[in-house]
Design an enzyme around this catalytic site. Sequence first.
Site, PDB file in Angstrom:
ATOM      1  N   TYR A  56       0.846  -1.204   0.000  1.00 36.26           N
ATOM      2  CA  TYR A  56       0.000   0.000   0.000  1.00 36.26           C
ATOM      3  C   TYR A  56       0.882   1.257   0.000  1.00 36.26           C
ATOM      4  O   TYR A  56       1.683   1.455   0.911  1.00 36.26           O
ATOM      5  CB  TYR A  56      -0.957   0.019   1.201  1.00 36.26           C
ATOM      6  CG  TYR A  56      -2.014  -1.075   1.195  1.00 36.26           C
ATOM      7  CD1 TYR A  56      -2.234  -1.886   0.073  1.00 36.26           C
ATOM      8  CD2 TYR A  56      -2.808  -1.308   2.318  1.00 36.26           C
ATOM      9  CE1 TYR A  56      -3.202  -2.883   0.083  1.00 36.26           C
ATOM     10  CE2 TYR A  56      -3.785  -2.315   2.327  1.00 36.26           C
ATOM     11  CZ  TYR A  56      -3.962  -3.094   1.207  1.00 36.26           C
ATOM     12  OH  TYR A  56      -4.915  -4.090   1.218  1.00 36.26           O
ATOM     13  N   TRP A 217     -12.883  -7.460   2.407  1.00 38.14           N
ATOM     14  CA  TRP A 217     -12.471  -6.163   1.856  1.00 38.14           C
ATOM     15  C   TRP A 217     -13.462  -5.569   0.853  1.00 38.14           C
ATOM     16  O   TRP A 217     -14.306  -6.274   0.311  1.00 38.14           O
ATOM     17  CB  TRP A 217     -11.075  -6.217   1.270  1.00 38.14           C
ATOM     18  CG  TRP A 217     -10.719  -7.169   0.153  1.00 38.14           C
ATOM     19  CD1 TRP A 217     -10.224  -8.430   0.296  1.00 38.14           C
ATOM     20  CD2 TRP A 217     -10.753  -6.907  -1.267  1.00 38.14           C
ATOM     21  NE1 TRP A 217      -9.959  -8.970  -0.941  1.00 38.14           N
ATOM     22  CE2 TRP A 217     -10.270  -8.061  -1.921  1.00 38.14           C
ATOM     23  CE3 TRP A 217     -11.136  -5.812  -2.044  1.00 38.14           C
ATOM     24  CZ2 TRP A 217     -10.168  -8.155  -3.314  1.00 38.14           C
ATOM     25  CZ3 TRP A 217     -11.025  -5.903  -3.432  1.00 38.14           C
ATOM     26  CH2 TRP A 217     -10.549  -7.058  -4.052  1.00 38.14           C
ATOM     27  N   SER A 218     -13.315  -4.255   0.674  1.00 40.36           N
ATOM     28  CA  SER A 218     -14.165  -3.462  -0.242  1.00 40.36           C
ATOM     29  C   SER A 218     -15.661  -3.694  -0.021  1.00 40.36           C
ATOM     30  O   SER A 218     -16.396  -4.003  -0.966  1.00 40.36           O
ATOM     31  CB  SER A 218     -13.789  -3.701  -1.706  1.00 40.36           C
ATOM     32  OG  SER A 218     -12.576  -3.039  -2.027  1.00 40.36           O
ATOM     33  N   ALA A 221     -17.750  -1.898  -2.419  1.00 38.67           N
ATOM     34  CA  ALA A 221     -17.292  -2.026  -3.809  1.00 38.67           C
ATOM     35  C   ALA A 221     -16.556  -0.757  -4.249  1.00 38.67           C
ATOM     36  O   ALA A 221     -16.836  -0.179  -5.302  1.00 38.67           O
ATOM     37  CB  ALA A 221     -18.455  -2.347  -4.750  1.00 38.67           C
ATOM     38  N   ASN A 304     -20.088   5.352   8.229  1.00 34.23           N
ATOM     39  CA  ASN A 304     -20.008   3.913   8.008  1.00 34.23           C
ATOM     40  C   ASN A 304     -20.115   3.118   9.307  1.00 34.23           C
ATOM     41  O   ASN A 304     -20.727   2.048   9.347  1.00 34.23           O
ATOM     42  CB  ASN A 304     -18.721   3.586   7.249  1.00 34.23           C
ATOM     43  CG  ASN A 304     -18.710   4.225   5.859  1.00 34.23           C
ATOM     44  OD1 ASN A 304     -19.723   4.772   5.409  1.00 34.23           O
ATOM     45  ND2 ASN A 304     -17.581   4.183   5.188  1.00 34.23           N
TER      46      ASN A 304
HETATM   47  P1  NDP Z   1     -14.841   0.288   0.383  1.00 33.45           P
HETATM   48  O1  NDP Z   1     -15.376  -0.600  -0.679  1.00 33.45           O
HETATM   49  O2  NDP Z   1     -15.711   0.530   1.562  1.00 33.45           O
HETATM   50  O3  NDP Z   1     -14.439   1.668  -0.296  1.00 33.45           O
HETATM   51  C1  NDP Z   1     -13.981   2.734   0.497  1.00 33.45           C
HETATM   52  C2  NDP Z   1     -14.005   4.024  -0.302  1.00 33.45           C
HETATM   53  O4  NDP Z   1     -15.341   4.366  -0.668  1.00 33.45           O
HETATM   54  C3  NDP Z   1     -13.524   5.188   0.539  1.00 33.45           C
HETATM   55  O5  NDP Z   1     -12.119   5.290   0.554  1.00 33.45           O
HETATM   56  C4  NDP Z   1     -14.203   6.362  -0.128  1.00 33.45           C
HETATM   57  O6  NDP Z   1     -13.502   6.672  -1.332  1.00 33.45           O
HETATM   58  C5  NDP Z   1     -15.560   5.756  -0.455  1.00 33.45           C
HETATM   59  N1  NDP Z   1     -16.494   5.877   0.685  1.00 33.45           N
HETATM   60  C6  NDP Z   1     -16.500   5.147   1.823  1.00 33.45           C
HETATM   61  N2  NDP Z   1     -17.498   5.503   2.627  1.00 33.45           N
HETATM   62  C7  NDP Z   1     -18.158   6.495   2.010  1.00 33.45           C
HETATM   63  C8  NDP Z   1     -19.291   7.255   2.339  1.00 33.45           C
HETATM   64  N3  NDP Z   1     -19.927   7.052   3.496  1.00 33.45           N
HETATM   65  N4  NDP Z   1     -19.719   8.188   1.458  1.00 33.45           N
HETATM   66  C9  NDP Z   1     -19.085   8.377   0.289  1.00 33.45           C
HETATM   67  N5  NDP Z   1     -17.992   7.690  -0.088  1.00 33.45           N
HETATM   68  C10 NDP Z   1     -17.525   6.741   0.759  1.00 33.45           C
HETATM   69  O7  NDP Z   1     -13.496  -0.312   0.988  1.00 33.45           O
HETATM   70  P2  NDP Z   1     -11.999  -0.366   0.365  1.00 33.45           P
HETATM   71  O8  NDP Z   1     -12.029  -0.729  -1.063  1.00 33.45           O
HETATM   72  O9  NDP Z   1     -11.301   0.864   0.772  1.00 33.45           O
HETATM   73  O10 NDP Z   1     -11.430  -1.607   1.172  1.00 33.45           O
HETATM   74  C11 NDP Z   1     -11.351  -1.540   2.597  1.00 33.45           C
HETATM   75  C12 NDP Z   1     -10.038  -2.131   3.051  1.00 33.45           C
HETATM   76  O11 NDP Z   1      -9.955  -3.484   2.663  1.00 33.45           O
HETATM   77  C13 NDP Z   1      -8.781  -1.484   2.443  1.00 33.45           C
HETATM   78  O12 NDP Z   1      -8.418  -0.300   3.085  1.00 33.45           O
HETATM   79  C14 NDP Z   1      -7.772  -2.573   2.673  1.00 33.45           C
HETATM   80  O13 NDP Z   1      -7.318  -2.542   4.017  1.00 33.45           O
HETATM   81  C15 NDP Z   1      -8.600  -3.833   2.450  1.00 33.45           C
HETATM   82  N6  NDP Z   1      -8.412  -4.335   1.070  1.00 33.45           N
HETATM   83  C16 NDP Z   1      -7.770  -5.533   0.917  1.00 33.45           C
HETATM   84  C17 NDP Z   1      -7.555  -6.064  -0.324  1.00 33.45           C
HETATM   85  C18 NDP Z   1      -6.866  -7.377  -0.434  1.00 33.45           C
HETATM   86  O14 NDP Z   1      -6.477  -7.765  -1.541  1.00 33.45           O
HETATM   87  N7  NDP Z   1      -6.683  -8.108   0.626  1.00 33.45           N
HETATM   88  C19 NDP Z   1      -7.981  -5.370  -1.551  1.00 33.45           C
HETATM   89  C20 NDP Z   1      -8.678  -4.121  -1.294  1.00 33.45           C
HETATM   90  C21 NDP Z   1      -8.878  -3.642  -0.023  1.00 33.45           C
HETATM   91  P3  NDP Z   1     -13.461   8.151  -2.008  1.00 33.45           P
HETATM   92  O15 NDP Z   1     -13.879   9.150  -0.966  1.00 33.45           O
HETATM   93  O16 NDP Z   1     -12.070   8.320  -2.460  1.00 33.45           O
HETATM   94  O17 NDP Z   1     -14.416   8.075  -3.152  1.00 33.45           O
END
Ligand code: NDP
Length: 331
Positions: A56, A217-218, A221, A304
């Site tokens: 990361y 994760w995600s 999405a 969240n």
């Molecule tokens: P999400 O799918 O929840 O996406 C998070 C993103 O969505 C935020 O950074 C923000 O992005 C947007 N968001 C979140 N909440 C809100 C809200 N209430 N209103 C508006 N926009 C919002 O999770 P991530 O994809 O970030 O994944 C979470 C964690 O999982 C990662 O941090 C990581 O630790 C892990 N992960 C692990 C992986 C693996 O291969 N093992 C792969 C991917 C993630 P923005 O504001 O920029 O639009």
Amino acid sequence: TPMIYRHLGRSGLQVSLFSLGSWVTFHNQIDASGVREMMAAARDAGVNFFDNAEVYANGQSERLMGEALAQLKWHRLDYVVSSKFFWGLDAGTAEKPRINGRNTLNRKYLMQAVDGSLQRLKLDFIDLIYCHRPDPHTPIEETVWAMHNIIEQGKALYWGTSEWSADEIRAAYDIAQQHHLHKPVMEQPQYHLFHRSRVEREYARLYDDMGLGLTTWSPLASGLLTGKYRHGAPAGSRGAMQSVSFLRDGLLDADRNAAVQRFETIAQQLGCSVAQLALAWVAHYPRVSSVILGASKLSQLEENLGALGVLPKLTPEVLSQMDAISAPLAA
Ligand code: NDP
């Protein structure tokens, strides 16, 4: 609403049902003081698990988390930190790849990588270490031995996998069992309303057979499930970032955005946001140990974490309405 804690699979370790991850956000969207503030807010809400990975922001995400932990000075029993290894740090270029430190789970890379993470995180040990992807070119036995040895050295406490197939996870478990080594305890898969089959079907036998726990994760999405991509990618959102442009098509997909609108109708009836509904849906699945949240702003994290209050509202009727929308579109 008070935080809920679940055991990480069959292990004795308890993790908060909602945890905080750092992918994309730490370093790229949030600076050192923002990271500290966000981790403190999460901890205040009962979050005890903070997810990270070597890759990361090419090490900067671990550095920022390490700095924040050093300043916050929490009791070491009050937090669980993870890291993950596979892609490698400073892994060379396409012409001159650092062959033994790139896209691998070989013993040499893993033993060196964990030392680098410990330094960046400023920790004596990492609670959870993950093999970030499977490596078809390294015998699973070699990787299992390396993870076991890292734990024996006191550098990590538990190990697991991320996005391994059920067969690969079972192979690792069987090898560990045969040689009395530390077994893989958890898997970190993608899991949300549009991505379900691995968690709900492929891994189904592993939960009871080996006590597998899940840190997923995600959950939104990448933000699609907030509804913000209905009219294109808003400026400053993940969908507008060049560094993760591979996400764009999925975020702008018309069918998925139409489905999000239908989830929004359900959310309105329950008096919550569609993001909170989507997060509660993931948390509701009993095999999920912890839902890893992502947030680029404190206000997102606060919203969240409000998903905790939505959990009791997921009646069988609500769940079947959601299933009817999700199932036809979910991978
Ligand atoms: P999400 O799918 O929840 O996406 C998070 C993103 O969505 C935020 O950074 C923000 O992005 C947007 N968001 C979140 N909440 C809100 C809200 N209430 N209103 C508006 N926009 C919002 O999770 P991530 O994809 O970030 O994944 C979470 C964690 O999982 C990662 O941090 C990581 O630790 C892990 N992960 C692990 C992986 C693996 O291969 N093992 C792969 C991917 C993630 P923005 O504001 O920029 O639009």
